[in-house]
Write a protein that holds these residues in place. Structure first.
Motif, PDB file in Angstrom:
ATOM      1  N   SER A   1       0.832  -1.202   0.000  1.00  0.00           N
ATOM      2  CA  SER A   1       0.000   0.000   0.000  1.00  0.00           C
ATOM      3  C   SER A   1       0.869   1.256   0.000  1.00  0.00           C
ATOM      4  O   SER A   1       0.613   2.215  -0.747  1.00  0.00           O
ATOM      5  CB  SER A   1      -0.920  -0.002   1.225  1.00  0.00           C
ATOM      6  N   ILE A   2       1.914   1.243   0.815  1.00  0.00           N
ATOM      7  CA  ILE A   2       2.833   2.385   0.867  1.00  0.00           C
ATOM      8  C   ILE A   2       3.593   2.515  -0.451  1.00  0.00           C
ATOM      9  O   ILE A   2       3.768   3.615  -0.985  1.00  0.00           O
ATOM     10  CB  ILE A   2       3.810   2.227   2.042  1.00  0.00           C
TER      11      ILE A   2
ATOM     12  N   VAL B   1       3.537   6.792  -7.113  1.00  0.00           N
ATOM     13  CA  VAL B   1       2.882   7.892  -7.827  1.00  0.00           C
ATOM     14  C   VAL B   1       3.545   9.222  -7.484  1.00  0.00           C
ATOM     15  O   VAL B   1       3.775  10.062  -8.364  1.00  0.00           O
ATOM     16  CB  VAL B   1       1.374   7.931  -7.511  1.00  0.00           C
ATOM     17  N   LEU B   2       3.876   9.425  -6.217  1.00  0.00           N
ATOM     18  CA  LEU B   2       4.553  10.669  -5.836  1.00  0.00           C
ATOM     19  C   LEU B   2       5.921  10.777  -6.508  1.00  0.00           C
ATOM     20  O   LEU B   2       6.328  11.861  -6.948  1.00  0.00           O
ATOM     21  CB  LEU B   2       4.720  10.730  -4.311  1.00  0.00           C
TER      22      LEU B   2
ATOM     23  N   ARG C   1      -6.324  11.105  -7.304  1.00  0.00           N
ATOM     24  CA  ARG C   1      -6.378  12.270  -6.407  1.00  0.00           C
ATOM     25  C   ARG C   1      -5.560  13.431  -6.966  1.00  0.00           C
ATOM     26  O   ARG C   1      -5.897  14.592  -6.750  1.00  0.00           O
ATOM     27  CB  ARG C   1      -5.829  11.901  -5.024  1.00  0.00           C
TER      28      ARG C   1
ATOM     29  N   GLY D   1       2.678   1.612  -3.475  1.00  0.00           N
ATOM     30  CA  GLY D   1       1.821   2.130  -4.527  1.00  0.00           C
ATOM     31  C   GLY D   1       1.629   3.627  -4.425  1.00  0.00           C
ATOM     32  O   GLY D   1       1.673   4.353  -5.430  1.00  0.00           O
ATOM     33  N   TYR D   2       1.442   4.100  -3.210  1.00  0.00           N
ATOM     34  CA  TYR D   2       1.288   5.535  -2.962  1.00  0.00           C
ATOM     35  C   TYR D   2       2.562   6.294  -3.313  1.00  0.00           C
ATOM     36  O   TYR D   2       2.553   7.294  -4.043  1.00  0.00           O
ATOM     37  CB  TYR D   2       0.930   5.740  -1.482  1.00  0.00           C
ATOM     38  N   ARG D   3       3.675   5.787  -2.811  1.00  0.00           N
ATOM     39  CA  ARG D   3       4.956   6.472  -3.014  1.00  0.00           C
ATOM     40  C   ARG D   3       5.371   6.453  -4.488  1.00  0.00           C
ATOM     41  O   ARG D   3       6.021   7.381  -4.979  1.00  0.00           O
ATOM     42  CB  ARG D   3       6.024   5.795  -2.160  1.00  0.00           C
TER      43      ARG D   3
ATOM     44  N   GLN E   1      -3.658   1.232  -4.714  1.00  0.00           N
ATOM     45  CA  GLN E   1      -3.242   2.457  -4.032  1.00  0.00           C
ATOM     46  C   GLN E   1      -2.643   3.448  -5.032  1.00  0.00           C
ATOM     47  O   GLN E   1      -2.854   4.662  -4.918  1.00  0.00           O
ATOM     48  CB  GLN E   1      -2.218   2.121  -2.951  1.00  0.00           C
ATOM     49  N   ALA E   2      -1.908   2.927  -6.016  1.00  0.00           N
ATOM     50  CA  ALA E   2      -1.355   3.795  -7.056  1.00  0.00           C
ATOM     51  C   ALA E   2      -2.477   4.455  -7.860  1.00  0.00           C
ATOM     52  O   ALA E   2      -2.423   5.651  -8.174  1.00  0.00           O
ATOM     53  CB  ALA E   2      -0.439   2.993  -7.974  1.00  0.00           C
TER      54      ALA E   2
ATOM     55  N   THR F   1      -4.159   7.177  -5.734  1.00  0.00           N
ATOM     56  CA  THR F   1      -3.297   8.354  -5.549  1.00  0.00           C
ATOM     57  C   THR F   1      -3.191   9.163  -6.837  1.00  0.00           C
ATOM     58  O   THR F   1      -3.254  10.400  -6.819  1.00  0.00           O
ATOM     59  CB  THR F   1      -1.898   7.914  -5.077  1.00  0.00           C
TER      60      THR F   1
END
Length: 360
Positions: A133-134, A140-141, A184, A136-138, A177-178, A181
């Motif tokens: 989960s982390i 994208v950032l 968003r 996938g989020y990271r 999660q990607a 994010t």
């Protein structure tokens, strides 16, 4: 019983955080924490001192009955560890058979947290989902930072910018999660997965599902991809090539348990992507979903930047440590009974995680 918490040599995370130790009420257990173990994750020694003894690494290696770490300990340290001790870490055992053999040879035990079955009863111990989960989020950032343009649509007096297009390959925990994010941040998102069940999840996040007929779909694969036929792989690569050619960012997440990651993005496909495009390959450590990926390396091909990074959770060490710590603590509570190890192989979770023989 002594549980040792060690500083990770090449990782900013820490395996157990102070708030977890505070809640860890198991009789007969005491903690010993290496000095500076949590500093890079914003968990200072003074916080740990309330719940255990902060000391040097050598003392912990010699005295601990259980050693908890995120990554396996260096091979040269194994002879220093108390005989009979249990090492709890993410061993990736299919890629580290020699290490497991050495641990067993020295009379030590090993339990691999990445082998916890991804079942309902084991959800609170599922470090793979937490870290995915982390990641996938990271991812994208990271892509947003590296992309030479905006993610969202921008309408200004100086002109209008179209939203970027993101393609996510693999819609498991990291992929979803990607997707969330990227949405968003205002991107147009497409996603592909071999599992039919993923379509509803992808569409619920506002992305378009790219469906390739003929996939083998195993519901008991624990969130991993499964090996596909050669015919399906050809069809999938053709579809991916069309989508990738018009995408600004491609994020790949597909892995097969115990095997090399499937190649979803060929060199030919990358050659057809726009210069300035970004590929983030989260499966780089297991061979990569992109044919050109190299683990822990950035490759530039025809102006396309390919970032092979399978350890993005380490770049968010505070919250990644918090998640990992809670998962690991729930596993420890399972294997400790009345202040002693309870390695009961009749328990499916314990049986799946133990890597060395004669552990009962």
């Amino acid at each position: 019983m002594i549980i040792g918490i060690l500083k990770e040599p090449n990782d900013k995370r820490v395996s157990l955080v102070p708030s977890t130790l505070k809640k860890f009420k198991v009789e007969g257990v005491e903690f010993r924490i290496q000095k500076g173990a949590g500093t890079q994750a914003s968990y200072v020694d003074t916080k740990y001192e309330k719940y255990g003894k902060v000391t040097d690494r050598s003392e912990i290696l010699k005295s601990a009955d259980i050693l908890v770490s995120i990554n396996p300990l260096p091979v040269e340290e194994l002879p220093l560890i108390k005989k009979g001790a249990l090492l709890v870490a993410v061993f990736s055992p299919f890629q580290n058979q020699e290490l497991i053999a050495r641990i067993e040879e020295l009379g030590l035990k090993a339990a691999s947290l990445d082998m916890i079955p991804r079942t309902t009863i084991a959800q609170t111990m599922d470090i793979l989902s937490s870290m995915a989960s982390i990641a996938g989020y990271r991812a994208v950032l990271l892509a947003a930072t590296e992309l030479p343009g905006f993610f969202p649509m921008m309408i200004t007096a100086a002109g209008s910018i179209k939203p970027c297009k993101v393609l996510v390959l693999g819609a498991g925990v990291a992929g979803l999660q990607a997707i969330a994010t990227a949405r968003r941040l205002g991107a147009i998102v497409e996603a592909s997965d071999v599992r039919a069940a993923a379509k509803e999840e992808v569409e619920s996040l506002g992305a378009k599902f790219v469906e390739v007929p003929g996939a083998i779909d195993k519901r008991d694969a624990g969130g991993y991809a499964v090996e596909q036929t050669a015919e399906f792989m050809v069809r999938q690569q053709e579809e991916v090539q069309k989508r990738a050619a018009s995408s600004d960012v491609v994020i790949t997440t597909a892995q097969i348990l115990g095997k090399k990651a499937p190649v979803l993005l060929t060199a030919e496909t990358v050659s057809k992507m726009k210069p300035g495009s970004i590929v983030i390959d989260l499966a780089a450590s297991s061979g990569g979903n992109c044919e050109l990926s190299q683990a822990d390396t950035t490759v530039i091909h025809n102006g396309v930047k390919i970032i092979g990074n399978s350890n993005l959770p380490s770049e968010m060490p505070r919250d990644a440590s918090f998640f990992f710590s809670n998962n690991a603590a729930n596993y420890l509570k399972l294997i400790i009974k009345d202040g002693a190890l309870n390695l009961d192989r009749n328990n499916e979770i314990i049986d799946k995680t133990l890597l060395t023989k004669d552990q009962t």
